[in-house]
Write an enzyme that holds these catalytic residues in place. Structure first.
Site, short mmCIF file in Angstrom:
data_model
loop_
_atom_site.label_atom_id
_atom_site.label_comp_id
_atom_site.label_asym_id
_atom_site.label_seq_id
_atom_site.Cartn_x
_atom_site.Cartn_y
_atom_site.Cartn_z
N ASP A 1 -23.65 12.64 3.31
CA ASP A 1 -22.96 12.15 2.13
C ASP A 1 -21.48 11.90 2.42
O ASP A 1 -20.84 11.08 1.79
CB ASP A 1 -23.07 13.15 0.97
N GLY B 1 -20.38 10.02 -1.91
CA GLY B 1 -20.84 8.98 -1.00
C GLY B 1 -22.11 8.30 -1.45
O GLY B 1 -22.19 7.07 -1.50
N ASP C 1 21.42 28.08 -17.99
CA ASP C 1 20.73 28.33 -16.73
C ASP C 1 19.51 29.23 -16.92
O ASP C 1 18.66 29.32 -16.02
CB ASP C 1 21.68 28.95 -15.70
#
Lengths: 551, 419
Positions: free
Chosen positions: A285, A420, A36
């Site tokens: 854009d 864009g 663990d």
């Protein structure tokens, strides 16, 4: 039993570790078998912590089970308190120790330590990491406040001093918690609000005992702090914030919410130029972002905040929304319904993968799990929530919350998409004989075999015209691959439907439509054809559908 | 090399162990045996552990999963065996390519005494011959890290078919190795005149690996005690040797096989001479760098003692403490005899005390797990993540320098950084 490939959350004791690791002066003695201790590496490797988590594990073995595991626990707790000299000791069991029922709380109590001992009951077979963190913070707050005997009728005279709040929720291994605290602290200071305690992040048990002194609590991460904040509100009449300040709109709402609680003027923190996101989103854009289809999945707070940003601040369409936090299923469902979709509440990775594949979104906003899903499906992705990986702890300042957080979000969501102007130009010239997607970069000389392999594409270009061209060809080639993948996926989807098919010339015409709306055009046309019982889509059908839908 | 086994005192400790459990072995075993699936029957912790240890391997469609026990199983509301059958059926329907399924026990399944061997038997009768179902325990209460591979292979040994008794002796190499290393070793054995070598585990579970009294096996890994015991119980003979790390280790390992097969020593030396020279040449610059540097090993994979021997004898490093989770004195007899007598060996762990000793001995390099590495680095100590020693190809002549490089890199990095 549940078949699980990957898990969004660890067990509840890992949540407890996140709380104690965030704090100072607390030590956690965990009754747990060998192995663990793997959880330590989450903190030392993923978060790059330079100290080991303040956790002692009993490391019991099979041969101890017949003997005295309780004694083992007591020894570990005694030695840990002597070695680390904490101001408070947290004790509990991991999943295996829960089964052997040694009662760590009772055993630690019996040691007669002078410091507060907080016993955790974290049912590992029912609950998960976030619940464990919330429960641990609540138990710690309550334990420290009660140990300090803070009276319930505590007077908070507000005369002659600045309003005061606590910030609750940030902890170890938290997604951008470090930077969120810095950003939100600045915001609160701009409003003239003092910050009394930040917890668990950097707080000591003595700091927790001071929590009731503040006028109200700012809950940054409800998954972690809601339980503790609710108790403080009930016991000490401390109101708590409900708005998670992720995104410009939510940050402004948050500012108004805290200003009202503090009785101050919100204006200093509402300046329109506070974030660049609004202008960046309005600038031309960003036009191409309009209606991009996004799939959102994560913890409830981050996913819900992302949905609002996506819709109101980026102009996206939210086509899928969900969370693995079942505790927050209700508000998530309500939000999804208001967006006209159905929330996906699941901790099954395969189910999420299936949904993403089915929706084929333009962008996935998710956790590290969704990053892998998106990678496999070839969809752009940005991470918005835990579970986290090492790259989610950047060296630079990168909050998610507040105005700077909104700037960070704009950049990190747009980055996996194409800019864009670039997209527009590529598209405008894509049929130009020298500027088709398969033209190899002229500075690389003769056509490469990869480019030749790609030039078999029939939809857009004529391989005869292949000729070296300008420097943008690299990015064109990249675009091309994702485009091909998208179209192949779409063709498969429609073939599987078996209802409508595309005539060659219509398919070719579809290829002329800019790729970022092509998927939509394909679906719309197919729906249109299906509704009218048209089996083969012709060029005519394509434009009929376009005219029909643009009314 | 014939010094008495017990010439070095061993410090035995109990306390917090900063090690992985045996489930971790699934991460490399599932890559090795390409038609095997590992189904852990355990808790969310088990799933989280493997996921955390596997890291970037999430990119691959995993051939492991966890059947997470929930409160219904514990409360007896659901019959755990029915649940397991349901999960296995669901799994095999999704992955019909799976030919070998391991049900892997965990701490919770051991504590609630879920009998996975019976479950495996029952499922095997349903699924065989399409899929064989075996079981082993990778639980932390029984296994440490690499012992998971031992448990896995040990569960497999009883179903290996018998070797025909009248054939000549055959060589088996035991312990999972990267394919590239297997191929190199195969060529080495062929050059020595041992043409038939089988590797266990095989790359595909359907490949035939016989075992019987004419089997002679070399361990490629030092952590396979139970597997070796079961192979011996089936009549196979272990060939004692140094482990094939470094030029010297690899040469000794190959020579031991040669001797066992009655091949003249000169033939063995001749067969590996070129590779041996290459390895030594590649090691030389590392020796210059590492000579006299002090190294401290935290217990992790049981590779510590053979690696310490390599660092000490071939690179001139000074051993401070060499910790191992478990010391198998018989399998490591040759290794122990090759260690310098001033080394401190330790078995088991109390991590806090060991950290105190490590700081006190001021080593130049600390070999430790991922939970300790960054904390030591921040104290100014150079560290080598031990898990990389298990995941990287490090066996054999051709990898000898790569292995040295793993230890040299952290020191080189410290030299470069001027901040």
């Amino acid at each position: 039993m549940k078949l699980t490939l990957w898990t969004y959350e660890g067990p509840p004791h890992v949540g407890a570790m996140r709380v104690v690791t965030g704090m100072r002066g607390v030590h956690y003695v965990l009754h747990a078998p060998q192995g663990d201790t793997y959880a330590d590496l989450l903190f030392t490797m993923i978060e790059r912590r330079s100290e080991r988590p303040p956790v002692t594990y009993t490391s019991f073995q099979a041969r101890d089970l017949g003997g005295d595991t309780a004694e083992l626990f007591k020894t570990a707790a005694r030695e840990a308190s002597e070695r680390f000299k904490p101001d408070a000791l947290v004790v509990g069991a991991s999943c295996t120790a829960e089964l052997i029922q040694d009662d760590p709380g009772g055993l630690a109590e019996a040691l007669g330590l002078s410091i507060p001992v907080i016993a955790l009951e974290l049912p590992a077979y029912q609950k998960k990491e976030h619940w464990g963190a919330a429960e641990t913070l609540y138990r710690l707050v309550r334990g420290c406040v009660e140990h300090a005997r803070v009276p319930a009728n505590l007077e908070r005279n507000r005369e002659g001093r600045a309003p005061r709040c606590n910030i609750l929720g940030p902890c170890g291994l938290g997604y951008r918690h470090r930077d969120d605290v810095t950003e939100i602290s600045r915001l609160l200071q701009r409003l003239g609000i003092e910050i009394s305690v930040v917890a668990p992040f950097g707080a000591s048990p003595a700091d927790l005992a001071r929590l009731p002194e503040a006028d109200f609590n700012v809950v940054l991460y409800p998954e972690i702090a809601e339980t503790a904040a609710a108790w403080l509100e009930k016991t000490y009449r401390q109101p708590r914030t409900k708005i998670v300040p992720i995104g410009v709109g939510a940050t402004q709402d948050f500012v108004r919410e805290v200003a009202a609680m503090a009785g101050v003027d919100p204006t200093p923190a509402l300046a329109p130029e506070a974030s660049r996101l609004p202008w960046y989103s309005h600038s031309v854009d960003s036009t191409y972002l309009t209606g991009k289809r996004v799939f959102i999945f994560g913890d409830a707070s981050h996913a819900m905040a992302a949905a609002r940003i996506a819709k109101e601040e980026m102009g996206f369409d939210v086509v899928g929304l969900g969370t693995y936090s079942r505790e927050f299923a209700r508000p998530m469902r309500e939000l999804a319904t208001s967006l006209g979709i159905e929330a996906l509440i699941t901790d099954d990775y395969l189910e999420v993968e299936e949904r993403v594949a089915e929706l084929h979104p333009d962008l996935v906003l998710g956790t590290q799990m969704e990053r892998h899903i998106a990678k496999r499906l070839g969809v752009p992705c940005s991470v918005i929530s835990a579970p986290v990986h090492v790259q989610d702890f950047p060296a630079r300042f990168a909050p998610q919350m507040g105005y700077e957080g909104a700037n960070v979000i704009f950049d990190s969501w747009v980055q996996p998409l194409m800019m864009g102007l670039e997209e527009h130009l590529l598209n405008m010239f894509k049929e130009d004989f020298e500027f088709h997607p398969d033209a190899p970069a002229s500075h690389l000389g003769a056509p490469t075999s990869a480019a030749e392999a790609r030039s078999t594409d029939f939809r857009v270009t004529d391989a005869q015209n292949a000729a070296p061209m300008g420097a943008s060809a690299d990015s064109v080639a990249v675009l091309k691959e994702s485009e091909v993948a998208l179209i192949e996926k779409e063709s498969t989807a429609s073939a599987l439907n078996g209802q409508v098919s595309w005539a060659n010339d219509a398919e070719k015409e579809l290829g002329r439509i800019p790729f970022f709306v092509r998927g939509k055009a394909r679906r719309n046309t197919e729906n249109y054809a299906r509704e009218r019982g048209i089996a083969i889509i012709s060029v005519e059908t394509l434009y009929e559908a376009k005219a029909h839908l643009s009314r | 090399m014939n010094a008495p086994l017990s010439h070095i005192p061993v410090l035995r400790e109990r306390g917090q162990r900063e090690v992985f459990c045996g489930l971790t072995g699934i991460v490399w075993l599932h890559r090795k045996v390409q038609d095997a699936f590992f189904l852990v029957v355990g808790s969310r912790t088990c799933a989280h552990l493997i996921q955390s240890a596997a890291g970037v391997m999430i990119f691959a469609e995993p051939r492991f999963a966890t059947a997470i026990i929930d409160e219904r199983d514990l409360a007896g509301l659901a019959d755990a065996n029915d649940e397991l059958d349901r999960v296995v059926t669901q799994l095999l329907a999704r992955r019909p390519d799976i030919r070998l399924l391991f049900l892997v026990g965990s701490c919770p399944s051991e504590v609630i005494k879920l009998d996975l061997s019976r479950a495996a038997e029952r499922l095997n009768t349903q699924m065989w011959p399409q899929t064989r179902v075996l079981n082993y325990s990778g639980s932390g209460i029984e296994t440490t890290f690499t012992q998971g591979e031992d448990a896995c292979l040990a569960s497999w040994v009883p179903v290996l078919p018998d070797a025909p008794s009248n054939t000549a002796a055959e060589l088996m190499v035991v312990g999972s190795l990267p394919d590239i290393v297997e191929d190199q070793l195969r060529r080495q054995f062929a050059a020595m005149g041992i043409p038939k070598v089988v590797f266990f585990p095989p790359r595909r579970s359907t490949e035939t690996v016989h075992v019987g009294s004419n089997t002679r096996f070399l361990l490629a890994q030092p952590f396979l005690s139970e597997t070796a015991r079961l192979l011996e119980a089936r009549g196979a003979q272990r060939i004692p040797a140094l482990f094939p790390f470094g030029a010297e280790g690899t040469a000794a390992w190959l020579a031991a096989a040669g001797k066992s097969f009655g091949i003249a020593e000169s033939v063995c030396i001749e067969a590996s001479a070129a590779a041996m020279r290459r390895a030594q040449r590649a090691l030389a610059p590392f020796k210059e760098e590492l000579q006299g540097k002090k190294v401290f090993f935290f217990p992790d994979s049981q590779l510590e003692i053979p690696l310490a021997r390599f660092l000490s004898r071939e690179l001139g490093m000074v051993l401070t403490e060499v910790g191992t989770p478990y010391l198998h004195k018989t399998h490591l007899a040759e290794e122990l005899a090759a260690l310098p007598s001033e080394v401190q060996l330790s078995e088991g762990q109390d991590v806090e005390r060991q950290i105190d000793r490590c700081r006190a001995s001021q080593p130049d390099l600390v070999v430790c797990g991922l939970g300790l590495a960054n904390p030591f680095e921040s104290e100014g100590m150079a560290t080598k993540w031990s898990i990389e020693l298990v995941f990287s190809p490090v066996h054999g002549f051709e990898q000898a320098a790569d292995l040295a490089e793993l230890f040299a890199r952290p020191l080189r990095r410290r030299q470069r950084l001027k901040i």
